[in-house]
Design a protein around this motif. Structure first.
Motif, PDB file in Angstrom:
ATOM      1  N   GLY A 148       0.789  -1.220   0.000  1.00 25.10           N
ATOM      2  CA  GLY A 148       0.000   0.000   0.000  1.00 25.10           C
ATOM      3  C   GLY A 148       0.820   1.268   0.000  1.00 25.10           C
ATOM      4  O   GLY A 148       0.291   2.364  -0.218  1.00 25.10           O
ATOM      5  N   VAL A 149       2.129   1.166   0.231  1.00 29.28           N
ATOM      6  CA  VAL A 149       3.016   2.336   0.219  1.00 29.28           C
ATOM      7  C   VAL A 149       3.743   2.375  -1.122  1.00 29.28           C
ATOM      8  O   VAL A 149       4.297   1.377  -1.575  1.00 29.28           O
ATOM      9  N   THR A 150       3.746   3.536  -1.761  1.00 30.33           N
ATOM     10  CA  THR A 150       4.423   3.703  -3.038  1.00 30.33           C
ATOM     11  C   THR A 150       5.507   4.768  -2.918  1.00 30.33           C
ATOM     12  O   THR A 150       5.467   5.610  -2.020  1.00 30.33           O
ATOM     13  N   ILE A 151       6.468   4.697  -3.821  1.00 31.92           N
ATOM     14  CA  ILE A 151       7.560   5.685  -3.856  1.00 31.92           C
ATOM     15  C   ILE A 151       7.268   6.670  -4.974  1.00 31.92           C
ATOM     16  O   ILE A 151       7.152   6.292  -6.139  1.00 31.92           O
ATOM     17  N   GLU A 152       7.108   7.937  -4.602  1.00 32.90           N
ATOM     18  CA  GLU A 152       6.776   9.001  -5.557  1.00 32.90           C
ATOM     19  C   GLU A 152       7.920  10.005  -5.651  1.00 32.90           C
ATOM     20  O   GLU A 152       8.824  10.022  -4.804  1.00 32.90           O
ATOM     21  N   THR A 153       7.871  10.821  -6.691  1.00 30.09           N
ATOM     22  CA  THR A 153       8.885  11.856  -6.886  1.00 30.09           C
ATOM     23  C   THR A 153       8.290  13.227  -6.592  1.00 30.09           C
ATOM     24  O   THR A 153       7.065  13.427  -6.648  1.00 30.09           O
ATOM     25  N   GLY A 154       9.184  14.164  -6.316  1.00 27.93           N
ATOM     26  CA  GLY A 154       8.738  15.518  -6.029  1.00 27.93           C
ATOM     27  C   GLY A 154       9.890  16.492  -6.109  1.00 27.93           C
ATOM     28  O   GLY A 154      11.057  16.110  -6.267  1.00 27.93           O
ATOM     29  N   VAL A 155       9.549  17.781  -5.993  1.00 27.65           N
ATOM     30  CA  VAL A 155      10.540  18.858  -6.053  1.00 27.65           C
ATOM     31  C   VAL A 155      10.436  19.673  -4.779  1.00 27.65           C
ATOM     32  O   VAL A 155       9.327  20.036  -4.348  1.00 27.65           O
ATOM     33  N   VAL A 156      11.569  19.973  -4.179  1.00 26.83           N
ATOM     34  CA  VAL A 156      11.586  20.778  -2.951  1.00 26.83           C
ATOM     35  C   VAL A 156      11.195  22.218  -3.298  1.00 26.83           C
ATOM     36  O   VAL A 156      11.851  22.871  -4.109  1.00 26.83           O
ATOM     37  N   GLU A 157      10.100  22.687  -2.710  1.00 27.67           N
ATOM     38  CA  GLU A 157       9.624  24.043  -2.946  1.00 27.67           C
ATOM     39  C   GLU A 157      10.066  24.998  -1.828  1.00 27.67           C
ATOM     40  O   GLU A 157      10.209  26.196  -2.068  1.00 27.67           O
ATOM     41  N   ARG A 158      10.278  24.483  -0.647  1.00 19.10           N
ATOM     42  CA  ARG A 158      10.755  25.320   0.449  1.00 19.10           C
ATOM     43  C   ARG A 158      11.716  24.505   1.295  1.00 19.10           C
ATOM     44  O   ARG A 158      11.383  23.410   1.757  1.00 19.10           O
ATOM     45  N   ALA A 159      12.929  25.033   1.465  1.00 17.52           N
ATOM     46  CA  ALA A 159      13.953  24.321   2.215  1.00 17.52           C
ATOM     47  C   ALA A 159      13.676  24.413   3.709  1.00 17.52           C
ATOM     48  O   ALA A 159      12.863  25.231   4.170  1.00 17.52           O
ATOM     49  N   ALA A 160      14.387  23.589   4.465  1.00 17.70           N
ATOM     50  CA  ALA A 160      14.229  23.587   5.914  1.00 17.70           C
ATOM     51  C   ALA A 160      14.862  24.839   6.507  1.00 17.70           C
ATOM     52  O   ALA A 160      15.826  25.391   5.971  1.00 17.70           O
ATOM     53  N   THR A 161      14.302  25.297   7.609  1.00 19.04           N
ATOM     54  CA  THR A 161      14.901  26.418   8.335  1.00 19.04           C
ATOM     55  C   THR A 161      16.174  25.940   9.020  1.00 19.04           C
ATOM     56  O   THR A 161      16.377  24.729   9.211  1.00 19.04           O
ATOM     57  N   PRO A 162      17.068  26.865   9.398  1.00 17.83           N
ATOM     58  CA  PRO A 162      18.313  26.445  10.054  1.00 17.83           C
ATOM     59  C   PRO A 162      18.104  25.565  11.272  1.00 17.83           C
ATOM     60  O   PRO A 162      18.940  24.716  11.579  1.00 17.83           O
ATOM     61  N   SER A 163      17.004  25.751  11.966  1.00 24.23           N
ATOM     62  CA  SER A 163      16.770  24.974  13.190  1.00 24.23           C
ATOM     63  C   SER A 163      15.771  23.831  12.981  1.00 24.23           C
ATOM     64  O   SER A 163      15.433  23.121  13.925  1.00 24.23           O
ATOM     65  N   GLY A 164      15.290  23.633  11.741  1.00 26.37           N
ATOM     66  CA  GLY A 164      14.282  22.605  11.491  1.00 26.37           C
ATOM     67  C   GLY A 164      14.754  21.550  10.523  1.00 26.37           C
ATOM     68  O   GLY A 164      15.845  21.623   9.958  1.00 26.37           O
ATOM     69  N   GLN A 165      13.935  20.514  10.334  1.00 25.62           N
ATOM     70  CA  GLN A 165      14.264  19.410   9.453  1.00 25.62           C
ATOM     71  C   GLN A 165      13.162  19.144   8.431  1.00 25.62           C
ATOM     72  O   GLN A 165      13.211  18.157   7.705  1.00 25.62           O
ATOM     73  N   THR A 166      12.164  20.009   8.347  1.00 25.63           N
ATOM     74  CA  THR A 166      11.022  19.777   7.470  1.00 25.63           C
ATOM     75  C   THR A 166      11.112  20.663   6.235  1.00 25.63           C
ATOM     76  O   THR A 166      11.344  21.877   6.342  1.00 25.63           O
ATOM     77  N   VAL A 167      10.923  20.059   5.078  1.00 28.30           N
ATOM     78  CA  VAL A 167      10.873  20.789   3.815  1.00 28.30           C
ATOM     79  C   VAL A 167       9.491  20.620   3.215  1.00 28.30           C
ATOM     80  O   VAL A 167       8.731  19.721   3.600  1.00 28.30           O
ATOM     81  N   VAL A 168       9.152  21.490   2.278  1.00 34.33           N
ATOM     82  CA  VAL A 168       7.881  21.388   1.558  1.00 34.33           C
ATOM     83  C   VAL A 168       8.175  20.867   0.157  1.00 34.33           C
ATOM     84  O   VAL A 168       9.007  21.429  -0.564  1.00 34.33           O
ATOM     85  N   VAL A 169       7.514  19.767  -0.212  1.00 35.12           N
ATOM     86  CA  VAL A 169       7.764  19.109  -1.490  1.00 35.12           C
ATOM     87  C   VAL A 169       6.499  19.137  -2.323  1.00 35.12           C
ATOM     88  O   VAL A 169       5.411  18.799  -1.846  1.00 35.12           O
ATOM     89  N   GLU A 170       6.640  19.561  -3.599  1.00 34.15           N
ATOM     90  CA  GLU A 170       5.533  19.475  -4.547  1.00 34.15           C
ATOM     91  C   GLU A 170       5.636  18.142  -5.278  1.00 34.15           C
ATOM     92  O   GLU A 170       6.633  17.867  -5.957  1.00 34.15           O
ATOM     93  N   LEU A 171       4.623  17.308  -5.147  1.00 41.23           N
ATOM     94  CA  LEU A 171       4.645  15.979  -5.735  1.00 41.23           C
ATOM     95  C   LEU A 171       4.499  16.043  -7.251  1.00 41.23           C
ATOM     96  O   LEU A 171       3.691  16.808  -7.785  1.00 41.23           O
ATOM     97  N   THR A 172       5.284  15.258  -7.956  1.00 33.56           N
ATOM     98  CA  THR A 172       5.228  15.221  -9.421  1.00 33.56           C
ATOM     99  C   THR A 172       4.763  13.866  -9.934  1.00 33.56           C
ATOM    100  O   THR A 172       4.816  13.601 -11.142  1.00 33.56           O
ATOM    101  N   SER A 173       4.335  12.993  -9.030  1.00 30.24           N
ATOM    102  CA  SER A 173       3.780  11.691  -9.431  1.00 30.24           C
ATOM    103  C   SER A 173       2.841  11.205  -8.334  1.00 30.24           C
ATOM    104  O   SER A 173       2.795  11.760  -7.242  1.00 30.24           O
ATOM    105  N   GLY A 174       2.086  10.173  -8.652  1.00 31.73           N
ATOM    106  CA  GLY A 174       1.208   9.574  -7.670  1.00 31.73           C
ATOM    107  C   GLY A 174      -0.186  10.182  -7.626  1.00 31.73           C
ATOM    108  O   GLY A 174      -0.528  11.105  -8.392  1.00 31.73           O
ATOM    109  N   ALA A 175      -0.994   9.681  -6.704  1.00 28.61           N
ATOM    110  CA  ALA A 175      -2.382  10.117  -6.583  1.00 28.61           C
ATOM    111  C   ALA A 175      -2.501  11.571  -6.180  1.00 28.61           C
ATOM    112  O   ALA A 175      -3.489  12.245  -6.517  1.00 28.61           O
TER     113      ALA A 175
END
Length: 378
Positions: free
Chosen positions: A57-84
């Motif tokens: 039920g888990v698939t591997i999709e591709t995406g592009v980083v739209e917003r990088a992580a802040t210096p103190s964080g580890q989360t980025v925002v990714v725009e998906l380019t495949s999948g549902a």
């Protein structure tokens, strides 16, 4: 006309020598390789592709980083380019070591939420595009500089890699001896690489014979070295191999890896030495075989001097992170070098280097014996 008849006689003599060498040495090696491929070829189902990378039920999709992580964080925002959810922007948390590496515009692979829901998670960077461009640049460089011969060498490389993918790996997985598989696979790779890249001639046959001689030395030393040094392999995949293939001896895998790893450099020195002797002969067609061997070995000694550090530098470059970690421990430098991970590469480098060094005089001697020599005029 006399000149033309002389050329015919020389060509006939050359062809006769090629046939003699092929019949006496190369054809038996080729037949043994074919028989080995037939006997050891994996039949029926193989474990290749039997392990799932993700849960159902888990698939591997591709995406592009739209917003990088802040210096103190580890989360980025990714725009998906495949999948549902293609086109959606989703938050993806990166491992701490990679948070600073992901920049805006980087292509990444992410794992979709499972059947129970959740968030997308980081899987890996998508490296297909840069690697493809490098491969195209490589092919273009080879085509421009080496032309047809270079492209033929690339075909030989592809054929050799096909031997690895379709014979070596599956055969080991189904329980065939890694030693025998590496021996037969290496022989098949050499026939493909040498004759596709350089054509069938007495010169390339000389290089092939020198390669087999160096390969025999490498195999003998590797067989002794892996046993004597108790090398059992290293890396993250070892536990999986032990669990999935309990009948496979890890030391045999190390031995097979040592044999295959040295093929490229071994073939390089034998081709170079054979070509050197032929060029020396072209410059002085009446030189004796002894003189040709001596002149060829002067070139060969320079080649030996370069190979002494070629393989060592290659290992230091690829294992630099491991060496940095190993050097952190408070222990003597010799103890560091003799630790399992590093000792394996030390043995690999020493064994391959000995095979390379000894293949040079062997190839030079074969070339000096087989090259057509014109009699001296009195």
């Amino acid at each position: 006309m006399a000149h033309g008849h002389g050329e015919v006689r020389l060509e006939t003599g050359e062809a006769r020598r090629v046939r003699t060498v092929l019949a006496a040495f190369v054809l038996p090696l080729l037949l043994a390789t074919i028989v080995g491929l037939v006997v050891l070829w994996p039949r029926g189902e193989t474990p290749v592709g039997s392990m799932q990378l993700t849960v159902e039920g888990v698939t591997i999709e591709t995406g592009v980083v739209e917003r990088a992580a802040t210096p103190s964080g580890q989360t980025v925002v990714v725009e998906l380019t495949s999948g549902a959810d293609e086109g959606d922007q989703v938050p993806v948390q990166l491992p701490p070591a990679l948070a600073a590496e992901a920049d805006v515009g980087d292509r990444v692979k992410v794992a979709s939420p499972g059947p129970e829901g959740g968030e997308y998670s980081f899987w890996d960077f998508d490296r297909r595009s840069p690697v493809l461009w490098l491969a195209l640049a490589y092919l273009l460089s080879v085509a421009v500089v080496a032309r047809g011969r270079g492209l033929a060498a690339v075909v030989g490389l592809v054929g050799s890699l096909a031997v690895t993918v379709y014979f070596v790996l599956p055969a080991i997985m189904v329980g065939q001896s890694p030693f025998l598989v590496a021996l037969v696979g290496s022989s098949a790779m050499m026939f493909l690489a040498v004759y596709l890249a350089h054509g069938i001639s007495i010169r390339t046959t000389t290089a092939l014979l020198g390669t087999f001689a160096g390969l025999a030395i490498t195999i003998a030393l590797a067989a002794w070295g892996t046993r004597a040094a108790e090398l059992t392999g290293s890396g993250d995949g070892i536990p999986i191999i032990q669990e999935s293939f309990p009948g496979v001896r890890l030391s045999d895998l190390v031995l097979a890896g040592i044999v295959i790893a040295g093929l490229g450099a071994l073939n390089d020195v034998t081709i170079t030495q054979a070509s050197a002797v032929w060029e020396l002969h072209a410059a002085d067609p009446r030189a004796s075989r002894r003189r040709l061997f001596g002149r060829g070995m002067r070139i060969g000694r320079d080649h030996i001097a370069s190979t002494v550090y070629t393989l060592a530098f290659a290992y230091v470059g690829t294992a630099l992170p491991l060496l940095i970690v190993a050097s952190l421990w408070d222990r003597a430098p010799l103890d560091t070098v003799m630790s399992g991970d590093i000792a394996e590469e030390v043995v690999r480098t020493l064994v391959s280097s000995i095979g390379l060094v000894l293949a040079i005089p062997i190839t030079t001697g074969i070339a000096a014996f087989l090259v057509r020599r014109q009699p001296r005029r009195h």
